[in-house]
Design a protein around this motif. Structure first.
Motif, PDB file in Angstrom:
ATOM      1  N   SER A  33       0.719  -1.288   0.071  1.00 44.18           N
ATOM      2  CA  SER A  33      -0.125   0.061   0.064  1.00 44.18           C
ATOM      3  C   SER A  33       0.739   1.214  -0.094  1.00 44.18           C
ATOM      4  O   SER A  33       0.564   2.046  -0.603  1.00 44.18           O
ATOM      5  CB  SER A  33      -0.681   0.145   1.121  1.00 44.18           C
ATOM      6  OG  SER A  33      -0.404   0.424   2.379  1.00 44.18           O
ATOM      7  N   PHE A  34       1.947   1.329   0.690  1.00 47.18           N
ATOM      8  CA  PHE A  34       2.613   2.523   0.975  1.00 47.18           C
ATOM      9  C   PHE A  34       3.613   2.831  -0.382  1.00 47.18           C
ATOM     10  O   PHE A  34       3.672   3.869  -1.088  1.00 47.18           O
ATOM     11  CB  PHE A  34       3.767   2.512   1.978  1.00 47.18           C
ATOM     12  CG  PHE A  34       2.947   2.192   3.312  1.00 47.18           C
ATOM     13  CD1 PHE A  34       1.855   2.715   3.823  1.00 47.18           C
ATOM     14  CD2 PHE A  34       3.415   0.910   4.060  1.00 47.18           C
ATOM     15  CE1 PHE A  34       1.260   2.776   5.193  1.00 47.18           C
ATOM     16  CE2 PHE A  34       2.856   0.725   5.278  1.00 47.18           C
ATOM     17  CZ  PHE A  34       1.857   1.528   5.869  1.00 47.18           C
ATOM     18  N   ARG A  37       1.272   4.122  -3.058  1.00 46.43           N
ATOM     19  CA  ARG A  37       0.716   5.452  -2.921  1.00 46.43           C
ATOM     20  C   ARG A  37       2.003   6.306  -3.198  1.00 46.43           C
ATOM     21  O   ARG A  37       1.896   7.385  -3.806  1.00 46.43           O
ATOM     22  CB  ARG A  37       0.443   5.724  -1.426  1.00 46.43           C
ATOM     23  CG  ARG A  37      -0.974   5.101  -1.285  1.00 46.43           C
ATOM     24  CD  ARG A  37      -1.108   4.771   0.254  1.00 46.43           C
ATOM     25  NE  ARG A  37      -1.123   6.067   0.816  1.00 46.43           N
ATOM     26  CZ  ARG A  37      -1.109   6.507   2.346  1.00 46.43           C
ATOM     27  NH1 ARG A  37      -1.094   5.073   3.154  1.00 46.43           N
ATOM     28  NH2 ARG A  37      -0.984   7.457   2.765  1.00 46.43           N
ATOM     29  N   ASN A  43       1.481  14.136  -6.780  1.00 49.71           N
ATOM     30  CA  ASN A  43       2.145  15.533  -6.191  1.00 49.71           C
ATOM     31  C   ASN A  43       2.555  15.461  -4.832  1.00 49.71           C
ATOM     32  O   ASN A  43       2.454  14.238  -4.224  1.00 49.71           O
ATOM     33  CB  ASN A  43       0.742  16.545  -5.692  1.00 49.71           C
ATOM     34  CG  ASN A  43      -0.241  15.863  -5.260  1.00 49.71           C
ATOM     35  OD1 ASN A  43      -0.085  15.359  -4.015  1.00 49.71           O
ATOM     36  ND2 ASN A  43      -1.201  15.776  -5.940  1.00 49.71           N
ATOM     37  N   GLU A  45       2.543  16.414  -1.776  1.00 52.66           N
ATOM     38  CA  GLU A  45       1.626  16.167  -0.677  1.00 52.66           C
ATOM     39  C   GLU A  45       1.569  14.710  -0.460  1.00 52.66           C
ATOM     40  O   GLU A  45       1.514  14.204   0.756  1.00 52.66           O
ATOM     41  CB  GLU A  45       0.408  16.993  -0.380  1.00 52.66           C
ATOM     42  CG  GLU A  45       0.528  18.516  -0.299  1.00 52.66           C
ATOM     43  CD  GLU A  45       0.762  19.133  -1.516  1.00 52.66           C
ATOM     44  OE1 GLU A  45       1.083  18.504  -2.642  1.00 52.66           O
ATOM     45  OE2 GLU A  45       0.481  20.537  -1.689  1.00 52.66           O
ATOM     46  N   THR A  46       1.010  14.091  -1.550  1.00 50.34           N
ATOM     47  CA  THR A  46       0.692  12.595  -1.352  1.00 50.34           C
ATOM     48  C   THR A  46       1.795  11.670  -0.969  1.00 50.34           C
ATOM     49  O   THR A  46       1.769  10.774  -0.190  1.00 50.34           O
ATOM     50  CB  THR A  46       0.244  12.079  -2.673  1.00 50.34           C
ATOM     51  OG1 THR A  46      -0.608  13.107  -3.205  1.00 50.34           O
ATOM     52  CG2 THR A  46      -0.252  10.678  -2.673  1.00 50.34           C
ATOM     53  N   VAL A  49       2.449  12.302   2.941  1.00 52.82           N
ATOM     54  CA  VAL A  49       1.454  11.575   3.689  1.00 52.82           C
ATOM     55  C   VAL A  49       1.673  10.215   3.616  1.00 52.82           C
ATOM     56  O   VAL A  49       1.978   9.410   4.782  1.00 52.82           O
ATOM     57  CB  VAL A  49       0.258  11.876   3.443  1.00 52.82           C
ATOM     58  CG1 VAL A  49      -0.951  11.016   4.020  1.00 52.82           C
ATOM     59  CG2 VAL A  49      -0.239  13.611   3.448  1.00 52.82           C
ATOM     60  N   ARG A  52       5.061   9.139   5.765  1.00 52.60           N
ATOM     61  CA  ARG A  52       4.943   9.561   6.991  1.00 52.60           C
ATOM     62  C   ARG A  52       4.088   8.200   7.692  1.00 52.60           C
ATOM     63  O   ARG A  52       4.463   7.565   8.691  1.00 52.60           O
ATOM     64  CB  ARG A  52       3.926  10.627   7.293  1.00 52.60           C
ATOM     65  CG  ARG A  52       3.781  10.914   8.825  1.00 52.60           C
ATOM     66  CD  ARG A  52       2.731  11.709   9.371  1.00 52.60           C
ATOM     67  NE  ARG A  52       1.521  11.129   9.455  1.00 52.60           N
ATOM     68  CZ  ARG A  52       0.913  10.668  10.369  1.00 52.60           C
ATOM     69  NH1 ARG A  52       1.572  11.075  11.705  1.00 52.60           N
ATOM     70  NH2 ARG A  52       0.059   9.788  10.719  1.00 52.60           N
ATOM     71  N   ASP A  53       3.103   7.792   6.918  1.00 47.72           N
ATOM     72  CA  ASP A  53       2.266   6.513   7.274  1.00 47.72           C
ATOM     73  C   ASP A  53       3.389   5.284   7.220  1.00 47.72           C
ATOM     74  O   ASP A  53       3.304   4.258   7.939  1.00 47.72           O
ATOM     75  CB  ASP A  53       1.275   6.326   6.417  1.00 47.72           C
ATOM     76  CG  ASP A  53       0.230   7.244   6.433  1.00 47.72           C
ATOM     77  OD1 ASP A  53      -0.036   7.824   7.720  1.00 47.72           O
ATOM     78  OD2 ASP A  53      -0.933   7.583   5.927  1.00 47.72           O
TER      79      ASP A  53
END
Ligand SMILES: [Zn+2]
Lengths: 124, 332
Positions: A33-34, A37, A43, A45-46, A49, A52-53
């Motif tokens: 998943s990471f 993403r 962009n 920001e994506t 985040v 970070r996760d």
């Protein structure tokens, strides 16, 4: 545009090796998943985040895994299958990666691609 | 003019401190679902991450209510759907109870006519035995595979645009106690601490329900059951119930949100028409204007309901008016 993201910059990804290793750990344990993403981000920001996760989850796993007598940490992701945990990326490496991503979000995609490839040499 | 068979509802609800949709538990940390959201700030577009509730989560709550309402009206619901496990008739094993153990199959050297007839038999067998799969659709992955599209559609619940940046996510610390006296396990802490991310926002979501497809074959368009109206009534009542009780989302046992519906509009039309998404300001006026235009263009019937107008004070008033109108129109 395409030409800019090829050639010289790919070899420059070595400075993000520790981040590649953390993402490679998730790929090896089939938690994509990471990686998806970060690799598909349109962009910065994506990427922020998602990273970070990813680091939050990695921290949980790292801190909960026991170290052996040599101080190496292993994670058992399936019955009888364990994998060595890479070190947490340093603050400087994360900052450099995010700076690079804010300049060119394609860096994130290339880091994700590296994480899904076979490492060229044995990792420490 | 025909019969109104399409219902669309737009809801805004305020949820203070909730854990309506959890994704990814890592260690002692349970994360709330969050999604990227484009907003305008100072004339520029900007991406922010906001708490969200997936449509799947709302759909689950709706189908739980649907199973209950169907049973209350004496309609058939299969054993899995009855207990809120919506595996649907996903394979031979789960479809078996609808066919007394013998799910129709292709004979081997299949001709096109045989395929059409077996597919029809499977769909009608499942629809007859389970209202949840009739309204909510299913995907049978056997031989031959059969797909029935859901008769209801539901959007993500997203923070409304104008105040999206005020939506918040915050991890809350919780403690779970282990036994202290007697047989305490070696190494077990007396307290396990864990964090649950909570969200707070004014959310908006859209729910559509196509009554025309209830009890009707996806393949032939023919009615498969003779209690269509009763099934439609169950579908409408389930929506009433789920919106009235806010019966959707994860962790409701200890995170039942403070708040409730703050705005609601509903439309009833002959053909598909979706209300303007409640994430936008002015969604009610926009819906009303668009509906008038559609009615004028196609010469069709259309009804509009808005909470706070025409004596409809509460969400329940809106939904009761919708059900009354459906009865008056002969839809249910
Ligand atoms: Zn069922």
């Amino acid at each position: 545009m395409v030409a800019k993201t090829m050639g010289t910059e790919v070899s420059g990804l070595e400075e993000f090796e520790s981040i590649v290793r953390v993402l490679r750990f998730f790929a090896a344990t089939r938690n994509y998943s990471f990686l998806d993403r970060i690799g598909n981000a349109l962009n910065p920001e994506t990427v922020e985040v998602a990273l970070r996760d990813a680091l939050r989850t990695f921290s949980s796993i790292y801190d909960a895994s026991p170290a052996d007598e040599k101080g190496l940490k292993y994670y058992e992701y399936e019955e009888g299958r364990r994998i060595r945990l890479p070190a947490k990326p340093s603050e400087g490496e994360v900052a450099a990666f995010l700076r690079a991503v804010w300049q060119d979000v394609g860096v994130a995609r290339r880091v994700a691609i590296m994480a899904m490839s076979v490492p060229a040499r044995e990792e420490r | 003019m025909g019969v109104v068979t399409f219902l669309s509802v737009g809801v805004r609800f305020e949820a203070n401190v909730e854990a309506l949709n959890m994704v990814e538990v890592s260690g002692n940390y349970a994360r709330h679902r969050r999604v990227p959201y484009v907003i305008t700030e100072g004339g520029r577009l900007k991406v922010v991450y906001v708490p969200a509730v997936s449509g799947e989560s709302i759909a689950h709550g709706y189908q739980v209510a649907l199973a209950e309402e169907a049973k209350a009206l004496g309609l058939p619901v299969c054993s899995y759907c009855s207990i809120g496990e919506f595996l649907k008739s996903m394979d031979e094993e789960h479809a078996a109870e609808k066919f007394d153990g013998k799910v129709p199959k292709l004979s081997g050297r299949s001709k096109k006519e045989e395929l059409v007839s077996v597919v029809g038999e499977i769909e009608s067998g499942i629809v007859r035995k389970c209202v949840v799969e009739d309204v909510g659709g299913f995907l049978y992955a056997g031989n031959p595979p059969v797909k029935r599209t859901s008769r209801f559609m539901v959007s993500y619940a997203l923070p409304i645009k104008s105040v999206a940046t005020y939506a918040t996510l915050e991890p809350q610390l919780h403690a779970r106690h282990a036994r202290t006296a007697g047989e305490r396990r070696e190494g077990a802490a007396e307290q396990m601490i864990y964090y649950v991310e909570t969200g707070t926002a004014v959310y908006g979501f859209t729910f559509n329900l196509d009554f025309a497809g209830v009890g009707v074959s996806s393949y032939s368009g023919r009615a498969l059951v003779d209690d269509v109206k009763k099934r439609r009534l169950a579908a409408a009542r389930a929506l009433y119930r789920v919106l009235s009780s806010q019966g959707f989302g994860a962790k409701l046992s200890r995170f039942l949100p403070g708040g409730g519906a703050v705005a609601m509009v509903a439309t009833l039309t002959e053909r598909p028409f979706t209300v303007t998404s409640p994430i936008y300001d002015g969604f009610a006026e926009s819906t009303r204007e668009r509906l008038e235009r559609v009615k004028a263009t196609f010469g069709e019937k259309g009804y509009y309901f808005e909470m706070g107008k025409d004596g409809l004070k509460t969400p329940e008033d809106v939904l009761s008016a919708v059900i009354e109108t459906l009865k008056k129109e002969g839809t249910i």
